[in-house]
Design a protein around this motif. Structure first.
Motif, PDB file in Angstrom:
ATOM      1  N   GLU A  95       0.850  -1.198   0.000  1.00 41.32           N
ATOM      2  CA  GLU A  95       0.000   0.000   0.000  1.00 41.32           C
ATOM      3  C   GLU A  95       0.880   1.239   0.000  1.00 41.32           C
ATOM      4  O   GLU A  95       1.926   1.279   0.653  1.00 41.32           O
ATOM      5  N   ILE A  96       0.451   2.256  -0.728  1.00 44.71           N
ATOM      6  CA  ILE A  96       1.148   3.528  -0.796  1.00 44.71           C
ATOM      7  C   ILE A  96       0.101   4.640  -0.780  1.00 44.71           C
ATOM      8  O   ILE A  96      -0.954   4.521  -1.416  1.00 44.71           O
ATOM      9  N   SER A  97       0.364   5.704  -0.038  1.00 45.86           N
ATOM     10  CA  SER A  97      -0.621   6.792   0.066  1.00 45.86           C
ATOM     11  C   SER A  97       0.092   8.124   0.235  1.00 45.86           C
ATOM     12  O   SER A  97       1.203   8.196   0.770  1.00 45.86           O
ATOM     13  N   LEU A  98      -0.572   9.169  -0.212  1.00 45.74           N
ATOM     14  CA  LEU A  98      -0.092  10.545  -0.072  1.00 45.74           C
ATOM     15  C   LEU A  98      -1.280  11.406   0.327  1.00 45.74           C
ATOM     16  O   LEU A  98      -2.297  11.441  -0.368  1.00 45.74           O
ATOM     17  N   ARG A  99      -1.123  12.100   1.451  1.00 50.53           N
ATOM     18  CA  ARG A  99      -2.209  12.921   1.990  1.00 50.53           C
ATOM     19  C   ARG A  99      -1.702  14.320   2.298  1.00 50.53           C
ATOM     20  O   ARG A  99      -0.589  14.478   2.819  1.00 50.53           O
ATOM     21  N   ASN A 100      -2.533  15.310   2.001  1.00 47.66           N
ATOM     22  CA  ASN A 100      -2.192  16.706   2.299  1.00 47.66           C
ATOM     23  C   ASN A 100      -3.381  17.372   2.986  1.00 47.66           C
ATOM     24  O   ASN A 100      -4.525  17.252   2.523  1.00 47.66           O
ATOM     25  N   ASP A 101      -3.083  18.086   4.074  1.00 45.98           N
ATOM     26  CA  ASP A 101      -4.094  18.856   4.794  1.00 45.98           C
ATOM     27  C   ASP A 101      -3.703  20.331   4.752  1.00 45.98           C
ATOM     28  O   ASP A 101      -2.625  20.702   5.245  1.00 45.98           O
ATOM     29  N   TRP A 102      -4.571  21.164   4.179  1.00 52.81           N
ATOM     30  CA  TRP A 102      -4.335  22.607   4.118  1.00 52.81           C
ATOM     31  C   TRP A 102      -5.022  23.277   5.307  1.00 52.81           C
ATOM     32  O   TRP A 102      -6.246  23.168   5.478  1.00 52.81           O
ATOM     33  N   ASN A 103      -4.253  23.977   6.119  1.00 51.98           N
ATOM     34  CA  ASN A 103      -4.810  24.679   7.273  1.00 51.98           C
ATOM     35  C   ASN A 103      -5.504  25.966   6.838  1.00 51.98           C
ATOM     36  O   ASN A 103      -5.066  26.633   5.906  1.00 51.98           O
ATOM     37  N   LEU A 104      -6.568  26.303   7.546  1.00 51.46           N
ATOM     38  CA  LEU A 104      -7.302  27.543   7.273  1.00 51.46           C
ATOM     39  C   LEU A 104      -7.014  28.540   8.395  1.00 51.46           C
ATOM     40  O   LEU A 104      -7.864  28.844   9.231  1.00 51.46           O
ATOM     41  N   GLY A 105      -5.766  29.038   8.412  1.00 51.34           N
ATOM     42  CA  GLY A 105      -5.360  29.975   9.456  1.00 51.34           C
ATOM     43  C   GLY A 105      -5.370  29.313  10.821  1.00 51.34           C
ATOM     44  O   GLY A 105      -4.921  28.182  10.983  1.00 51.34           O
ATOM     45  N   ASP A 106      -5.916  30.025  11.812  1.00 57.55           N
ATOM     46  CA  ASP A 106      -6.014  29.499  13.174  1.00 57.55           C
ATOM     47  C   ASP A 106      -7.297  28.720  13.406  1.00 57.55           C
ATOM     48  O   ASP A 106      -7.550  28.260  14.526  1.00 57.55           O
ATOM     49  N   GLU A 153      -3.308   0.381  -3.749  1.00 55.94           N
ATOM     50  CA  GLU A 153      -3.187  -0.876  -3.008  1.00 55.94           C
ATOM     51  C   GLU A 153      -2.966  -2.043  -3.973  1.00 55.94           C
ATOM     52  O   GLU A 153      -3.550  -2.075  -5.066  1.00 55.94           O
ATOM     53  N   TYR A 154      -2.147  -2.990  -3.525  1.00 56.80           N
ATOM     54  CA  TYR A 154      -1.930  -4.236  -4.264  1.00 56.80           C
ATOM     55  C   TYR A 154      -2.137  -5.403  -3.301  1.00 56.80           C
ATOM     56  O   TYR A 154      -1.637  -5.380  -2.168  1.00 56.80           O
ATOM     57  N   ASP A 155      -2.912  -6.406  -3.741  1.00 56.47           N
ATOM     58  CA  ASP A 155      -3.149  -7.582  -2.902  1.00 56.47           C
ATOM     59  C   ASP A 155      -3.340  -8.794  -3.801  1.00 56.47           C
ATOM     60  O   ASP A 155      -4.292  -8.869  -4.582  1.00 56.47           O
ATOM     61  N   TRP A 197      -9.394  -8.696  -6.465  1.00 50.65           N
ATOM     62  CA  TRP A 197      -8.791  -7.721  -7.370  1.00 50.65           C
ATOM     63  C   TRP A 197      -7.278  -7.727  -7.138  1.00 50.65           C
ATOM     64  O   TRP A 197      -6.789  -8.164  -6.093  1.00 50.65           O
ATOM     65  N   ASP A 198      -6.537  -7.233  -8.089  1.00 54.25           N
ATOM     66  CA  ASP A 198      -5.087  -7.133  -7.938  1.00 54.25           C
ATOM     67  C   ASP A 198      -4.663  -5.740  -7.476  1.00 54.25           C
ATOM     68  O   ASP A 198      -3.786  -5.599  -6.621  1.00 54.25           O
ATOM     69  N   TRP A 199      -5.264  -4.712  -8.081  1.00 56.24           N
ATOM     70  CA  TRP A 199      -4.929  -3.324  -7.763  1.00 56.24           C
ATOM     71  C   TRP A 199      -6.194  -2.529  -7.453  1.00 56.24           C
ATOM     72  O   TRP A 199      -7.246  -2.772  -8.062  1.00 56.24           O
ATOM     73  N   ARG A 200      -6.059  -1.593  -6.510  1.00 54.94           N
ATOM     74  CA  ARG A 200      -7.163  -0.667  -6.232  1.00 54.94           C
ATOM     75  C   ARG A 200      -6.581   0.733  -6.045  1.00 54.94           C
ATOM     76  O   ARG A 200      -5.645   0.927  -5.273  1.00 54.94           O
ATOM     77  N   VAL A 201      -7.174   1.699  -6.739  1.00 55.22           N
ATOM     78  CA  VAL A 201      -6.764   3.097  -6.658  1.00 55.22           C
ATOM     79  C   VAL A 201      -7.946   3.906  -6.130  1.00 55.22           C
ATOM     80  O   VAL A 201      -9.095   3.704  -6.564  1.00 55.22           O
ATOM     81  N   SER A 202      -7.686   4.837  -5.209  1.00 52.18           N
ATOM     82  CA  SER A 202      -8.761   5.662  -4.653  1.00 52.18           C
ATOM     83  C   SER A 202      -8.277   7.095  -4.465  1.00 52.18           C
ATOM     84  O   SER A 202      -7.104   7.339  -4.148  1.00 52.18           O
ATOM     85  N   LEU A 203      -9.202   8.043  -4.661  1.00 54.32           N
ATOM     86  CA  LEU A 203      -8.932   9.480  -4.529  1.00 54.32           C
ATOM     87  C   LEU A 203     -10.075  10.125  -3.755  1.00 54.32           C
ATOM     88  O   LEU A 203     -11.251   9.899  -4.088  1.00 54.32           O
ATOM     89  N   PHE A 204      -9.741  10.931  -2.741  1.00 56.30           N
ATOM     90  CA  PHE A 204     -10.766  11.590  -1.934  1.00 56.30           C
ATOM     91  C   PHE A 204     -10.312  13.000  -1.557  1.00 56.30           C
ATOM     92  O   PHE A 204      -9.119  13.282  -1.442  1.00 56.30           O
ATOM     93  N   ALA A 205     -11.306  13.874  -1.335  1.00 50.19           N
ATOM     94  CA  ALA A 205     -11.038  15.235  -0.890  1.00 50.19           C
ATOM     95  C   ALA A 205     -12.257  15.762  -0.145  1.00 50.19           C
ATOM     96  O   ALA A 205     -13.395  15.341  -0.411  1.00 50.19           O
ATOM     97  N   GLY A 206     -12.014  16.702   0.802  1.00 47.56           N
ATOM     98  CA  GLY A 206     -13.118  17.265   1.556  1.00 47.56           C
ATOM     99  C   GLY A 206     -12.625  18.041   2.763  1.00 47.56           C
ATOM    100  O   GLY A 206     -11.423  18.260   2.951  1.00 47.56           O
TER     101      GLY A 206
END
Length: 307
Positions: free
Chosen positions: A149-160, A172-174, A179-188
């Motif tokens: 599994e490999i992941s990259l996450r970024n959180d942008w702060n809104l000031g204070d 993900e690989y399993d 399944w062999d591979w799974r790719v996912s993208l999320f934001a919010g």
């Protein structure tokens, strides 16, 4: 007696100088000055019988100034310097390598291996986390686990504000799934319920998509991500951590995934930055495929070297 008289003279002089004001201060410029009760123009009956004339030498005046000098304020403790902001995108990363393995030989043979690499970068504007790991296991020379599994996450702060915006991409690989591979993208948006030097409790709600390849499903599926991150320092060397993610399908709400992970991290050697990590991860799928179990649980015990 001469020493006592000198001290007494100095104490009396201090009182008289405070009353006489500018007249006494001007007279103090002479090496030897004479102050009389009449010149001070004040009553000194309360201090007993005094000689009509008090001789003050330079040493008396020096002692008087020492006795009446206010105490110096205590020095303030130096403030702890904050970490400097990274100058470029390549600066400010704190990384660690993790390795864990076990095995057995004899009537049965088994070998388990897990390796990971993670890196984190924190600035006033954002927090970026990269994480990866791979697990491999055999039993009697037959492979029964091969997952990465490999992941990259970024959180942008809104000031204070406790609010933030997050985005995450995961691959993900399993070998032992439908399944062999799974790719996912999320934001919010995300929200920090507790955030201090000891405890972090942060929630998030996002929308995104996932896609599985190499199995029965080979199309994009819209999903939501309801997640929670928690960590707490038990001491300077020990902390607990946990993450939870619930992924319901937006096509069919009875179809969903759950990933939960919890563990304990102990700093073994501060100089080497060597830690011991142990914990468990549970992955649940409501539709795992024909002949597959819904739950996969991994236990891990690893040494982590930070740099």
């Amino acid at each position: 007696m001469s020493c006592v008289s000198s001290v007494a003279s100095a104490m009396v002089a201090a009182w008289l100088v405070s009353v006489a004001g500018s007249t006494a201060r001007a007279a103090a410029l002479d090496s030897t000055l004479t102050l009389t009760k009449a010149a001070a123009d004040v009553s000194v009956a309360s201090i007993g019988d005094l000689p009509s004339s008090i001789q003050l030498t330079a040493s008396d005046l020096l002692l008087t100034s020492v006795l009446t000098q206010p105490a110096a304020p205590a020095a303030a403790a130096p403030a702890k310097a904050a970490d400097p902001e990274p100058a470029t995108l390549l600066d400010g990363w704190k990384s660690s390598v993790e390795v864990g393995l076990n095995g057995s030989e004899g009537n049965s043979q088994s070998f388990n291996f897990r390796v990971g690499f993670s890196s984190k970068r924190v600035t006033k504007a954002m927090e970026t986390v990269f994480d990866s790991h791979y697990s491999y296991a055999t039993s009697n020379s037959v492979t029964n686990t091969s997952r990465g599994e490999i992941s990259l996450r970024n959180d942008w702060n809104l000031g204070d504000s406790p609010w933030s915006i997050f985005a995450i991409g995961k691959g993900e690989y399993d070998e032992f799934q439908d399944w062999d591979w799974r790719v996912s993208l999320f934001a919010g948006p995300g929200y920090s319920f507790i955030k201090n030097d000891t405890t972090l409790l942060k929630g998030r709600i996002g929308l995104g998509v996932s896609r599985e390849t190499g199995g029965a499903k080979n199309d994009w599926t819209p999903e939501a991500d309801l997640g929670l991150d928690f960590s707490h320092k038990l001491s300077e060397r020990t902390k607990i951590f946990a993450t939870f993610d619930y992924y319901p399908s937006l096509k069919r709400f009875t179809s969903y995934r759950v990933v939960a992970k919890a563990g304990l991290e102990i700093l073994v050697d501060p100089e080497l930055k060597l830690s011991l990590k142990l914990g468990a991860e549970d992955r649940f799928q409501s539709d795992p495929g024909v002949g597959r179990k819904k739950n996969d649980v991994d236990y891990f015990l690893m040494l982590a070297l930070a740099f």
